[in-house]
Design an enzyme around this catalytic site. Structure first.
Site, PDB file in Angstrom:
ATOM      1  N   LYS A  32      -7.145   3.254  -2.888  1.00 40.68           N
ATOM      2  CA  LYS A  32      -5.808   3.788  -3.198  1.00 40.68           C
ATOM      3  C   LYS A  32      -4.986   2.755  -3.964  1.00 40.68           C
ATOM      4  O   LYS A  32      -5.287   1.555  -3.941  1.00 40.68           O
ATOM      5  CB  LYS A  32      -5.100   4.195  -1.906  1.00 40.68           C
ATOM      6  CG  LYS A  32      -4.789   3.036  -0.971  1.00 40.68           C
ATOM      7  CD  LYS A  32      -4.303   3.529   0.405  1.00 40.68           C
ATOM      8  CE  LYS A  32      -4.026   2.359   1.319  1.00 40.68           C
ATOM      9  NZ  LYS A  32      -3.860   2.764   2.724  1.00 40.68           N
ATOM     10  N   TYR A  53      17.376 -18.096 -17.469  1.00 43.59           N
ATOM     11  CA  TYR A  53      18.608 -17.397 -17.093  1.00 43.59           C
ATOM     12  C   TYR A  53      19.376 -18.178 -16.031  1.00 43.59           C
ATOM     13  O   TYR A  53      18.780 -18.659 -15.062  1.00 43.59           O
ATOM     14  CB  TYR A  53      18.292 -16.007 -16.552  1.00 43.59           C
ATOM     15  CG  TYR A  53      17.911 -15.023 -17.630  1.00 43.59           C
ATOM     16  CD1 TYR A  53      18.837 -14.632 -18.595  1.00 43.59           C
ATOM     17  CD2 TYR A  53      16.630 -14.496 -17.688  1.00 43.59           C
ATOM     18  CE1 TYR A  53      18.481 -13.729 -19.589  1.00 43.59           C
ATOM     19  CE2 TYR A  53      16.269 -13.584 -18.673  1.00 43.59           C
ATOM     20  CZ  TYR A  53      17.206 -13.208 -19.622  1.00 43.59           C
ATOM     21  OH  TYR A  53      16.864 -12.325 -20.594  1.00 43.59           O
TER      22      TYR A  53
HETATM   23  C1  LIG Z   1      -4.787   1.992   3.603  1.00 39.85           C
HETATM   24  C2  LIG Z   1      -5.523   2.594   4.725  1.00 39.85           C
HETATM   25  C3  LIG Z   1      -6.696   1.987   5.235  1.00 39.85           C
HETATM   26  C4  LIG Z   1      -7.183   0.622   4.790  1.00 39.85           C
HETATM   27  O1  LIG Z   1      -6.528  -0.383   5.503  1.00 39.85           O
HETATM   28  P1  LIG Z   1      -6.915  -1.930   5.314  1.00 39.85           P
HETATM   29  O2  LIG Z   1      -6.028  -2.622   6.272  1.00 39.85           O
HETATM   30  O3  LIG Z   1      -6.576  -2.286   3.905  1.00 39.85           O
HETATM   31  O4  LIG Z   1      -8.352  -2.060   5.603  1.00 39.85           O
HETATM   32  C5  LIG Z   1      -7.410   2.670   6.195  1.00 39.85           C
HETATM   33  N1  LIG Z   1      -6.998   3.871   6.646  1.00 39.85           N
HETATM   34  C6  LIG Z   1      -5.858   4.468   6.218  1.00 39.85           C
HETATM   35  C7  LIG Z   1      -5.464   5.781   6.771  1.00 39.85           C
HETATM   36  C8  LIG Z   1      -5.077   3.846   5.258  1.00 39.85           C
HETATM   37  O5  LIG Z   1      -3.943   4.431   4.844  1.00 39.85           O
END
Ligand SMILES: *Cc1c(COP(=O)(O)O)cnc(C)c1O
Length: 336
Positions: A33, A245
């Site tokens: 994601k 800046y």
């Molecule tokens: C983002 C997410 C993960 C992954 O989590 P990590 O801590 O990066 O391993 C697993 N399950 C769900 C539902 C998530 O939203």
């Protein structure tokens, strides 16, 4: 041009360490994601396929379509397809009301709220929802939950897990145990001794930036991403001359400084110039971060901003995830 370098070797190393916990690389569902935690969706999907990973987790349908060819299953965490997306794609059901919007024929994975109270169906409603799936023409292909404190000391992981197991046992008695059950993210997997679930949803550990208290004995993982920027301009400054800046940057003895082509417009944190960011080589960003540039002492052709997002995160009082995902998809990513 600023550049994100992706280490193939470190990614493969992390996957091998994770696969020792899941007992097979086929049980790793790589979480891709948010542009693969900033690493680049297309790049990481390809590397994952090369590593033998068969399952992916994304946030949106658009992400799922982009990597469709590379995986056997793709779990979409937070989106709704317009029509049945076919056998590969599974839609996570985060709320009872969501069911009304999912097209007939779609494969779904029910998320159970075992205590995080973010997304998911409450355990008391779970079996009702399960029964209603058939009438709605939806196909159950998994049941999942998510832990709220897997990366912290304490018993919370254990009572959430108990709740999930109780539901699983009941479901199995009703003859619906066949689908995949999964609860672990990276931290939870490394706190699990006898992993026996269908998949583990692994994000941050695969990218080599998992952080947990030392007492958990997590094997050392290797950061996959490093961030670099190239020199734009160089000048020599007298002791009193101020940089950038607000004129907040100044070298007490003067000296040579250069600008490098990364700034908050690329997702690099602007931070607070009175607490300057320290590069891995010990030099500091001088003065305020601009939209497209930072200033560093010296005249090297390029500088490394970080080789471990965890160390950058500490300097900005945040977490590695935050540093990684903020980096603009427009930055060039190269695999090395
Ligand atoms: C983002 C997410 C993960 C992954 O989590 P990590 O801590 O990066 O391993 C697993 N399950 C769900 C539902 C998530 O939203």
């Amino acid at each position: 041009m600023s550049t994100i370098k992706i280490s193939r070797e470190n990614f493969f190393y992390n996957i091998s360490q994770i696969a020792r916990k899941t007992q097979s690389v086929e049980k790793i569902a790589l979480v891709l994601k948010d542009n693969a935690y900033g690493h680049g969706l297309g790049i990481m999907a390809k590397l994952a396929q090369e590593a033998g990973i068969r399952h992916a987790v994304v946030r949106t349908m658009a992400e799922a379509w982009e990597i469709h060819e590379r995986f056997e299953t793709i779990l979409v965490l937070s989106d709704t397809p317009v029509s049945d997306p076919g056998a590969k794609i599974r839609i996570a059901v985060n709320d009872r009301s969501h069911l009304e919007k999912i097209p007939t024929g779609t494969r779904v994975e029910l998320k159970v709220d075992t205590g995080m109270h973010r997304n998911g169906i409450s355990p008391t409603e779970f079996f009702q929802v399960l029964e209603s799936l058939g009438a709605k023409g939806l196909k159950l292909s998994g049941v999942m939950t998510h832990y709220r404190s897997a990366d912290e000391m304490g018993s919370e992981l254990f009572w959430q897990r108990k709740r999930f197991e109780r539901i699983r046992n009941e479901a199995e008695k009703l003859g619906i145990g066949e689908v995949r059950w999964h609860s672990c993210n990276s931290a939870a997997l490394f706190r699990t001794t006898n992993f026996d679930e269908g998949i583990a949803r692994i994000g941050i550990a695969a990218y080599g930036c998992l952080e947990m208290p030392n007492s958990f004995n997590v094997p050392p993982l290797k950061p996959v991403m490093s961030l670099w920027a190239d020199r734009i301009a160089t000048r020599e400054l007298a002791p009193s001359e101020r940089i950038g800046y607000g004129g907040e940057g100044v070298l007490s003895k003067g000296g040579i400084v250069s600008t490098y082509d990364i700034g908050y417009g690329d997702g690099w944190f602007r931070g607070d110039a009175s607490r300057p960011y320290t590069l891995p080589d010990g030099r500091k960003i001088v003065g305020r971060v601009s939209m497209d540039a930072v200033t560093v002492e010296g005249k090297d052709e390029s500088v490394q901003l970080f080789d471990d997002a965890r160390r950058a995160a500490k300097q900005f009082d945040t977490i590695a995830y935050d540093i990684l995902v903020k980096l603009s998809p427009a930055i060039v990513r190269v695999v090395e």
